[in-house]
Structures are given as C-alpha cells and as structure tokens.
Design a protein around this motif. Structure first.
Motif, PDB file in Angstrom:
ATOM      1  N   TRP A  49       0.822  -1.344   0.095  1.00  0.00           N
ATOM      2  CA  TRP A  49      -0.014   0.001  -0.008  1.00  0.00           C
ATOM      3  C   TRP A  49       1.076   1.215  -0.017  1.00  0.00           C
ATOM      4  N   GLN A  50       2.219   1.155   0.061  1.00  0.00           N
ATOM      5  CA  GLN A  50       2.904   2.070  -0.007  1.00  0.00           C
ATOM      6  C   GLN A  50       2.720   3.554  -0.848  1.00  0.00           C
ATOM      7  N   ASN A  51       2.363   2.994  -1.967  1.00  0.00           N
ATOM      8  CA  ASN A  51       2.150   4.095  -3.004  1.00  0.00           C
ATOM      9  C   ASN A  51       0.876   4.808  -2.920  1.00  0.00           C
ATOM     10  N   PHE A  52      -0.126   4.067  -2.308  1.00  0.00           N
ATOM     11  CA  PHE A  52      -1.395   4.720  -2.100  1.00  0.00           C
ATOM     12  C   PHE A  52      -1.206   5.795  -0.841  1.00  0.00           C
ATOM     13  N   GLU A  53      -0.472   5.166   0.361  1.00  0.00           N
ATOM     14  CA  GLU A  53      -0.082   6.060   1.200  1.00  0.00           C
ATOM     15  C   GLU A  53       0.436   7.403   1.004  1.00  0.00           C
ATOM     16  N   PHE A  54       1.494   7.181   0.064  1.00  0.00           N
ATOM     17  CA  PHE A  54       2.206   8.399  -0.416  1.00  0.00           C
ATOM     18  C   PHE A  54       1.280   9.189  -1.302  1.00  0.00           C
ATOM     19  N   PHE A  55       0.338   8.621  -2.108  1.00  0.00           N
ATOM     20  CA  PHE A  55      -0.500   9.397  -2.532  1.00  0.00           C
ATOM     21  C   PHE A  55      -1.307  10.346  -1.948  1.00  0.00           C
ATOM     22  N   ILE A  56      -1.960   9.667  -0.909  1.00  0.00           N
ATOM     23  CA  ILE A  56      -2.905  10.103   0.028  1.00  0.00           C
ATOM     24  C   ILE A  56      -2.172  11.278   0.958  1.00  0.00           C
ATOM     25  N   THR A  57      -1.086  10.865   1.210  1.00  0.00           N
ATOM     26  CA  THR A  57      -0.558  11.989   2.183  1.00  0.00           C
ATOM     27  C   THR A  57       0.087  13.011   1.661  1.00  0.00           C
ATOM     28  N   ASP A  58       0.112  13.052   0.242  1.00  0.00           N
ATOM     29  CA  ASP A  58       0.662  14.396  -0.680  1.00  0.00           C
ATOM     30  C   ASP A  58       0.022  15.574  -0.225  1.00  0.00           C
ATOM     31  N   PRO A  59       0.508  16.607   0.131  1.00  0.00           N
ATOM     32  CA  PRO A  59      -0.152  17.755   0.506  1.00  0.00           C
ATOM     33  C   PRO A  59      -1.280  18.387  -0.513  1.00  0.00           C
ATOM     34  N   ALA A  60      -0.974  17.756  -1.578  1.00  0.00           N
ATOM     35  CA  ALA A  60      -1.966  18.266  -2.836  1.00  0.00           C
ATOM     36  C   ALA A  60      -3.131  17.244  -2.821  1.00  0.00           C
ATOM     37  N   PHE A  61      -3.296  16.244  -2.138  1.00  0.00           N
ATOM     38  CA  PHE A  61      -4.304  15.423  -2.084  1.00  0.00           C
ATOM     39  C   PHE A  61      -5.771  15.769  -1.766  1.00  0.00           C
ATOM     40  N   ILE A  62      -5.494  16.207  -0.444  1.00  0.00           N
ATOM     41  CA  ILE A  62      -6.806  16.986   0.113  1.00  0.00           C
ATOM     42  C   ILE A  62      -7.500  17.974  -0.756  1.00  0.00           C
ATOM     43  N   PRO A  63      -6.436  19.019  -0.865  1.00  0.00           N
ATOM     44  CA  PRO A  63      -7.027  20.059  -1.864  1.00  0.00           C
ATOM     45  C   PRO A  63      -7.662  19.543  -3.306  1.00  0.00           C
ATOM     46  N   VAL A 255       5.513   7.217 -11.639  1.00  0.00           N
ATOM     47  CA  VAL A 255       4.927   6.180 -12.239  1.00  0.00           C
ATOM     48  C   VAL A 255       3.885   5.633 -11.182  1.00  0.00           C
ATOM     49  N   ALA A 256       4.546   5.130 -10.097  1.00  0.00           N
ATOM     50  CA  ALA A 256       3.796   4.257  -9.029  1.00  0.00           C
ATOM     51  C   ALA A 256       2.868   5.194  -8.180  1.00  0.00           C
ATOM     52  N   ALA A 257       3.104   6.274  -7.964  1.00  0.00           N
ATOM     53  CA  ALA A 257       2.173   7.383  -7.227  1.00  0.00           C
ATOM     54  C   ALA A 257       0.981   7.616  -8.181  1.00  0.00           C
ATOM     55  N   ALA A 258       1.368   8.059  -9.231  1.00  0.00           N
ATOM     56  CA  ALA A 258       0.450   8.191 -10.341  1.00  0.00           C
ATOM     57  C   ALA A 258      -0.391   7.041 -10.773  1.00  0.00           C
ATOM     58  N   SER A 259      -0.094   5.891 -10.631  1.00  0.00           N
ATOM     59  CA  SER A 259      -0.742   4.798 -10.936  1.00  0.00           C
ATOM     60  C   SER A 259      -1.873   4.580  -9.536  1.00  0.00           C
ATOM     61  N   ALA A 260      -1.249   4.645  -8.506  1.00  0.00           N
ATOM     62  CA  ALA A 260      -2.228   4.649  -7.191  1.00  0.00           C
ATOM     63  C   ALA A 260      -3.404   5.567  -7.358  1.00  0.00           C
ATOM     64  N   GLY A 261      -3.078   6.916  -7.565  1.00  0.00           N
ATOM     65  CA  GLY A 261      -3.939   8.041  -7.718  1.00  0.00           C
ATOM     66  C   GLY A 261      -5.119   7.559  -8.960  1.00  0.00           C
ATOM     67  N   GLY A 262      -4.523   6.983 -10.148  1.00  0.00           N
ATOM     68  CA  GLY A 262      -5.321   6.522 -10.966  1.00  0.00           C
ATOM     69  C   GLY A 262      -6.499   5.680 -10.610  1.00  0.00           C
ATOM     70  N   LEU A 263      -6.031   4.638  -9.749  1.00  0.00           N
ATOM     71  CA  LEU A 263      -6.943   3.765  -9.351  1.00  0.00           C
ATOM     72  C   LEU A 263      -8.089   4.295  -8.386  1.00  0.00           C
ATOM     73  N   LEU A 264      -7.580   5.324  -7.671  1.00  0.00           N
ATOM     74  CA  LEU A 264      -8.711   5.952  -6.780  1.00  0.00           C
ATOM     75  C   LEU A 264      -9.671   6.461  -7.697  1.00  0.00           C
ATOM     76  N   ALA A 265      -9.249   7.387  -8.770  1.00  0.00           N
ATOM     77  CA  ALA A 265      -9.953   7.871  -9.802  1.00  0.00           C
ATOM     78  C   ALA A 265     -11.013   6.977 -10.495  1.00  0.00           C
ATOM     79  N   VAL A 266     -10.412   5.735 -10.553  1.00  0.00           N
ATOM     80  CA  VAL A 266     -11.263   4.754 -11.267  1.00  0.00           C
ATOM     81  C   VAL A 266     -12.486   4.319 -10.231  1.00  0.00           C
ATOM     82  N   VAL A 267     -12.003   4.313  -8.848  1.00  0.00           N
ATOM     83  CA  VAL A 267     -13.082   3.858  -7.839  1.00  0.00           C
ATOM     84  C   VAL A 267     -14.224   4.848  -7.686  1.00  0.00           C
ATOM     85  N   LEU A 268     -13.824   5.908  -7.915  1.00  0.00           N
ATOM     86  CA  LEU A 268     -14.616   7.170  -7.703  1.00  0.00           C
ATOM     87  C   LEU A 268     -15.551   7.246  -8.762  1.00  0.00           C
TER      88      LEU A 268
END
Lengths: 286, 276
Positions: A49-63, A255-268
């Motif tokens: 889950w490391q990439n997901f963690e990285f993507f979600i804790t990015d300061p840009a994620f919440i905004p 690539v890894a963080a972007a893929s994790a973010g991409g999956l979150l977008a797919v779920v949404l």
C-alpha cells in the motif's frame, strides 16, 4: 442467423473493448503496488500500500479531492438549475426561437483548450479583458480572476461549456411533453408557475438524472481547462484529481504514485457509473 | 388590455429575455470571431474597439507561426480515421445484436457502456508507457487507436438503436432470395441506414475533434491535433490575442457547424438513448 455467425460479428468489438479495459487497468494495478524506477528495473519490488499512502499523504491530495468535488457540484448545480429554466423559457414559440437555440448550444462545440484561452485572455485578463473593462466602467477595481478566484474561474469556463449540453437535452425532452395535458391544466386555471412546477419538472425528472450522471463522468475528468488556464495553481487552489495524477505521472514521472491515484479515480468514477448503468439499463428494451 | 394583447406582451417579454441570455452566452464566441479580424494592438485596446478596418493578416500569420495546416491535417486524420475504423468494427456487432438478439445482448450493451465510465486518467500511466515502448508517442496511430476504442461503445450503441427499428421483413425477403449474411449487411442494411450511419459518424467526429486529454498528454508537435496546437498559445510571453482568435476560429468553426446539424444525434448518443 446462426449463433456462430452472430458471435463472429460481435467478436471484434467485444474483444477490443475487453482488451482496452483489462490490459491498461491491470497494468495500473501492477504499477501501483511496486516501486517503479525506469533506470534500475531490477529494483522494482512489491511494496503493498506504500504508493497509496504516499499519494494520499501528499499535501496536494486533500485540496485536489475537495476541488474535484466543489467543481463537480457547482457545475452540476449551475447547469441543471439554469438549464431547466432556460429550456422551459425557450420551449414556447417566440421571435427567432431557432436562432436563440443555436446560439445557446454553440459553446458545447468549442474545444476545451479554446474555451479556456478565450476566457483566460479576452474575458478574465485583469488589464485588457472584458470583465476588467466592465469593472473599470463601473468605477470598480478590476479583479484578477485566475489568481484571486482560480477555482471559480474554472467553474465558470466549465459551466459555460456544459450548460448548453443540459439545455440541449432538456429542450429535446420537453418536445415530447404532452401539450394536451398542459392545455387542460391551463383551462382549469393553472398558472405558468404551477404548470412548470407540477408538469414540466416531473416530466424532466429522468432527463435531469441522466444529465447529472453523464456530466459527472465528464466533470470528474476536467483537465484541459486547468492545464491551459491556471496550471492547477496558484498553489493547489485549482488542482483537481485528474490534474494531480497527470502532474505526478508526466511532470514528476512518479509512475507508482500516479498509478495509485489513477486507481482511486477509477473507484470514484465506478461509484457514479454504478448508478448510471442502473438508470439506463432499466429503460433498455432489446 | 385585452387577453390577446396580454398574451402578445408575454411572448414579447419571453423573447426579449431569451435573446438577452442567448447573446450573453454566445458573446465569447462572437468576440473571438471579431478579434480574429483585428490587429494585435486593437485586440487589447481598452475600451474594446468595435469599429475597425478588418484585416485578414492574422489568418495568414497563424499558418506561419504555428503551421496551422499541419495540425488541421492531424485533426482530420485522427477524427476521420478513428470514426471510419469504429464504424467498420461496430456495424457488424450492432447488426448482429439488433437482428439476432440473444439472452445476453442487453448485458453486452450495458457492459460496453460501462467501459465508457473508465476515467482516462486511471490508465494514463500504462497507455503512456505502452506508447513509449512501442515508439507511438507523438504519433497519429496512437491517437487513432485510442479515439476508436474511446468512441466504440457510443457508436455500437447508436447503430444498434437504429438497426433495431429497421423492418425485419426486408431481411427475410432477402434471405428467401438466397442472400448470405454478408449480402444482407452490404446490400440491404447499409443502404437503408445510410442516414443513421452518417449521423453516428458526425457525432464521433465531433467528439474526436474536441478530445483534449489524450491529445494533450500523448502528442507534442508531429501528431498534435488542433486542440494541442491551441494549447501552445497559453504561453505567457507576449499577447497574441488576434492570432489566437484566428487560430481558434479556424479550429472551431467546422465543428460548431457540424454540431448544429447533429443536435438530435448528440443527445441520443451522449445519453445512450435515455433521452430521445
């Protein structure tokens, strides 16, 4: 027709779409769980889950998530409310009805990059733009829209594009409204408001649901307008999820963080799609 | 005031109101068109110049500054290429679903629709890497393939809903005369549904022409269609509003006109037949 021939005719479409769905998506899932480096491919190991963690804790994620939702809800509200009112307004015949209709729907056919540049420059530029000129003429201080109200500027651009779509769908739907029913109501002394409230709105319930869901699919993916006008800034003020993922994938090459973010977008998007498919499927007759 | 006069007044006010809103919403497009005939100095003058001597210089300079014809050619190739490809793949599928529906036809159609819901950004990384590894970055081939797959569900869906309404007796008659399924499609179904196919094609062309996620992320210059070319005008150095307007007018005019003609198909296609 024989079953085998039917299958054969459908095969190209089905196989291609299946491939289009499965191959990239499984690659995204794979990339999202490994450490990715183009330079040392042997170091690419499973990291969970490391990439997901990285993507979600990015300061840009919440905004980015909140901007995505604000953009979505604001544009939906503007397009549906004004779309219903405008389509009811132009439903009755008046002078130049056809031309008004063409003028109203035209913005939908303007490509997103042109849309963003017209608004960014000719409308919203704080010195030479039309808005600045109007403010000046009224003796007000001109507003620098893109830096002071970046998200609102994007909302204006996107609404300008999608309001015509809502109008187009509602006008089409209103043409199938029962005029006899309206006339009967009028005979019984119903006012214009009553007819709008108790006949037009219920008639539009289904088209409204469809517009909300179709627009949601597109609005979750707003990209070109942001890229061309604000670049997601200032700070993260106009960054949405799509733009954030683009930024990590192609500007920071993560690539890894972007893929994790991409999956979150797919779920949404899938949560939305679930409801859309149910609504459309119910009315499908084969 | 008599009832008749009252009604006329009401119509007049409705019309006035509708016209005002329509003109306000259309104004940015009108302004883009007008600005394209100004000099760069007139384009940024405050108060806005309304009376001026129109010039066509911007249109010729757009060609010099950003090689308009090259990008227009890319747009035409990708939009028309992917539309034709999608039709070739979709016509047989829609045909078999409409004329020999099975138990699972409805499920297949709904599944196809569901592929439209996959957000492009979710597969940005793999598509980018696949294109890079196969040397397809900044190539028209990649865009044609992606646009084809992107619009395939809509094209199948629209063709299916047209084919479904064709009278089945004609096909039976053709079969009695010894026509093969191939003959049925080419000699009976296609000629009867030329109108349906061309409006489906029109919608697909409009969607490809304005597509701006993949064209901005996968192309740089060689294969950049008009959407991507216009984006290059966003650079802050210098204000080229008149040239930007000329380029934008050229890029949008054909599609806006196309759009006026395919309003109905657009509603049907984009709402997957839920609103007719």
């Amino acid at each position: 027709m024989k079953r085998s021939i039917t299958r054969l005719l459908m095969a190209p479409s089905v196989i291609l779409l299946l491939a289009w769905m499965i191959i990239p998506l499984s690659m995204t899932i794979y990339f999202s769980t490994i450490q990715f480096s183009s330079y040392n491919p042997d170091q690419n190991g499973f990291v969970g889950w490391q990439n997901f963690e990285f993507f979600i804790t990015d300061p840009a994620f919440i905004p980015a998530v909140s901007n995505t939702l604000i953009l979505l809800l604001s544009v939906l509200f503007i397009t549906v409310v004004f779309g219903v009112m405008l389509s009811a307004l132009i439903d009755k015949p008046f002078f130049g009805q056809g031309i008004v209709r063409v003028l109203l729907i035209s913005p939908f056919f303007i490509m997103p990059t042109v849309n963003a540049l017209i608004w960014k420059n000719m409308m919203m530029n704080p010195v030479y733009g039309i808005f600045a000129w109007i403010s000046q003429s009224l003796g007000l201080e001109p507003i620098d829209w893109l830096s002071s109200y970046p998200l609102m500027s994007i909302i204006i651009m996107v609404s300008w594009q999608w309001l015509p779509f809502a109008i187009l769908v509602f006008v089409t739907a209103l043409q199938s409204q029962d005029t006899e029913q309206k006339e009967a109501a009028q005979m019984d002394g119903a006012t214009g408001w009553h007819i709008f409230r108790y006949l037009t709105i219920p008639h539009l319930a289904r088209p409204i649901a469809v517009v909300v869901m179709i627009e949601t699919i597109f609005l979750l993916a707003v990209f070109a307008e942001i890229l061309v006008s604000t670049g997601g800034g200032p700070g993260y003020d106009s960054t949405n999820l799509t733009y954030l993922i683009y930024n990590q994938a192609l500007l920071q090459f993560d690539v890894a963080a972007a893929s994790a973010g991409g999956l979150l977008a797919v779920v949404l998007a899938n949560i939305v799609a679930f409801f859309l498919i149910r609504a459309v499927g119910k009315n499908l007759t084969v | 005031m008599t009832l008749n006069q009252q009604r006329k007044l009401k119509t007049f006010i409705t019309g006035l109101f509708a016209w005002t809103i329509a003109l306000v919403l259309f104004f940015p497009i009108f302004w883009m068109f007008v600005t394209s005939f100004k000099t760069e100095l007139q384009a940024i003058s405050i108060p806005p110049t309304l009376i001026f001597e129109p010039t066509l210089d911007n249109y010729s300079e757009v060609q010099e500054r950003s090689d308009y014809i090259h990008h227009a050619f890319n747009s035409i190739v990708t939009a028309f290429g992917s539309t034709i490809l999608a039709l070739i793949i979709a016509v047989p599928a829609a045909f078999s679903m409409a004329f020999a529906p099975g138990k699972r036809t409805k499920d297949v159609l709904l599944w196809m629709l569901s592929t439209k819901m996959l957000p492009a950004v979710g597969v940005l990384v793999p598509i980018y890497i696949l294109c890079r590894d196969y040397g397809l970055l900044d190539s028209k081939t990649a865009l044609v393939i992606i646009f084809t797959l992107m619009n395939l569900p809509i094209v199948v869906w629209m063709l299916f809903s047209y084919f479904k309404d064709l009278p089945k007796e004609i096909l039976e008659a053709a079969r009695m005369d010894g026509a093969t399924p191939w003959d049925e499609v080419v000699k009976v179904v296609l000629p009867l549904s030329m109108g349906a196919i061309s409006s489906t094609a029109l919608l697909s062309i409009v969607l490809c022409w304005n597509e701006s996620f993949w064209s901005l992320t996968l192309t740089a210059s060689d294969a950049a269609p008009l959407t991507a070319m216009i984006a290059s005008y966003s650079s802050p150095e210098g204000l080229f509003w008149a040239k930007l307007s000329a380029a934008s007018t050229l890029a949008c005019a054909p599609i806006v006109v196309f759009g006026w003609f395919c309003q109905k198909q657009l509603v049907q296609g984009l709402t997957f037949g839920a609103v007719k």
